[in-house]
Scaffold this active site. Structure first.
Site, PDB file in Angstrom:
ATOM      1  N   TYR A 125      68.365  60.074  71.919  1.00 25.70           N
ATOM      2  CA  TYR A 125      68.423  61.488  71.540  1.00 25.70           C
ATOM      3  C   TYR A 125      69.871  61.947  71.377  1.00 25.70           C
ATOM      4  O   TYR A 125      70.218  62.596  70.380  1.00 25.70           O
ATOM      5  CB  TYR A 125      67.721  62.326  72.610  1.00 25.70           C
ATOM      6  CG  TYR A 125      67.899  63.823  72.445  1.00 25.70           C
ATOM      7  CD1 TYR A 125      67.128  64.529  71.524  1.00 25.70           C
ATOM      8  CD2 TYR A 125      68.825  64.519  73.205  1.00 25.70           C
ATOM      9  CE1 TYR A 125      67.280  65.898  71.370  1.00 25.70           C
ATOM     10  CE2 TYR A 125      68.993  65.884  73.058  1.00 25.70           C
ATOM     11  CZ  TYR A 125      68.212  66.566  72.144  1.00 25.70           C
ATOM     12  OH  TYR A 125      68.384  67.926  71.987  1.00 25.70           O
TER      13      TYR A 125
ATOM     14  N   LYS B 206      71.785  63.510  68.003  1.00 22.78           N
ATOM     15  CA  LYS B 206      72.411  64.835  67.970  1.00 22.78           C
ATOM     16  C   LYS B 206      73.880  64.748  67.575  1.00 22.78           C
ATOM     17  O   LYS B 206      74.415  65.673  66.956  1.00 22.78           O
ATOM     18  CB  LYS B 206      72.238  65.508  69.323  1.00 22.78           C
ATOM     19  CG  LYS B 206      70.795  65.858  69.664  1.00 22.78           C
ATOM     20  CD  LYS B 206      70.257  66.981  68.775  1.00 22.78           C
ATOM     21  CE  LYS B 206      69.366  66.537  67.670  1.00 22.78           C
ATOM     22  NZ  LYS B 206      68.837  67.676  66.861  1.00 22.78           N
TER      23      LYS B 206
END
Length: 257
Positions: free
Chosen positions: A152, A156
């Site tokens: 994740y 990002k």
């Protein structure tokens, strides 16, 4: 008033930003993954001009969403809000890609490349992007053991890299990224400590075009204030490599002009 498309906006921060912008008099188009979520979004935000439906987890789905958006006409701004969180297990998509990468990185790239170029682009990142590496050598997690939080965080960072690449390559566009804070959404979890009332304000502010202070590009924000991103996000070589990887995987060329 502006016309704004928000990906991943049937719930959470995307829907909140849409509600705020519609309340300010802007025309807002929302996006939902499936018809049931689309209906929920219509009920939650009846002032929305339309709700585009499609699952951006696949390359074909992301292409279709972009086509639906373009069929509605040009937008003044696009908020890239669609994403999945840091607690995700490894799940391959129909294209054989880690779904966290497919949604958070690749679909954002595809929508950026295929939606008719707006005047403003806004990319949602996360504070978790500060402590990671882009890991472009193993972007699909073929060599490493899966770790959801790391995957994740990398995506990002990719989103900020893409925002800054757009700012560099498309000088006529205001392209910026932000972190909304760790807030108690479905993604963030009930124990998240940041202020939910602040979480959607920056993306709406950057997209609306109502404040000359938002007429900037290649910047990173947290709660309406500029802050420094992960230094890798500003590296043109890494930006170009990320674009090349996404173009190869998706078959969607990035329009440099």
């Amino acid at each position: 008033m502006s016309r704004i498309f928000i990906s991943g906006s049937s719930t959470g921060l995307g829907l909140m930003a849409g509600e705020l912008l519609a309340g300010q008099g802007h025309k807002v188009v929302l996006h939902a993954r499936n018809p049931d979520r689309a209906e929920d979004a219509r009920k939650a935000q009846p002032r929305a001009e339309a709700v585009v439906t499609g699952d951006v987890a696949t390359i074909a789905g992301a292409r279709d969403v972009a086509a639906q958006v373009n069929a509605l006409g040009r937008f003044d701004a696009v908020i890239h809000n669609a994403g999945v969180g840091y607690r995700e297990a490894y799940r391959p998509t129909a294209d054989g890609l880690p779904h966290v990468f497919a949604i958070n990185t690749l679909s954002t790239y595809i929508l950026t490349a295929l939606i008719e170029r707006p005047g403003r682009l806004v990319y949602l990142s996360s504070g978790m992007h500060h402590q990671t590496d882009a890991n472009l050598d193993d972007i699909l997690w073929k060599e490493r053991r899966w770790y959801g939080a790391q995957a994740y965080s990398e995506t990002k960072l990719h989103d900020v890299m893409l925002a800054f690449a757009v700012a560099r390559l498309w000088p006529g566009v205001f392209s910026n990224a932000l972190e909304p804070g760790w807030v108690p959404t479905k993604m963030g979890g009930p124990g998240a400590p940041d202020d939910m009332r602040q979480a959607h304000l920056t993306q709406a502010w950057l997209a609306a075009g109502d404040d000359p202070k938002a007429d900037v590009t290649g910047k990173y924000f947290y709660h309406l204030k500029r802050m420094d991103p992960n230094p890798q996000a500003r590296d043109p070589k890494l930006q170009d490599r990320l674009i090349a990887i996404c173009a190869e995987i998706s078959g969607v060329a990035f329009p440099n002009e």
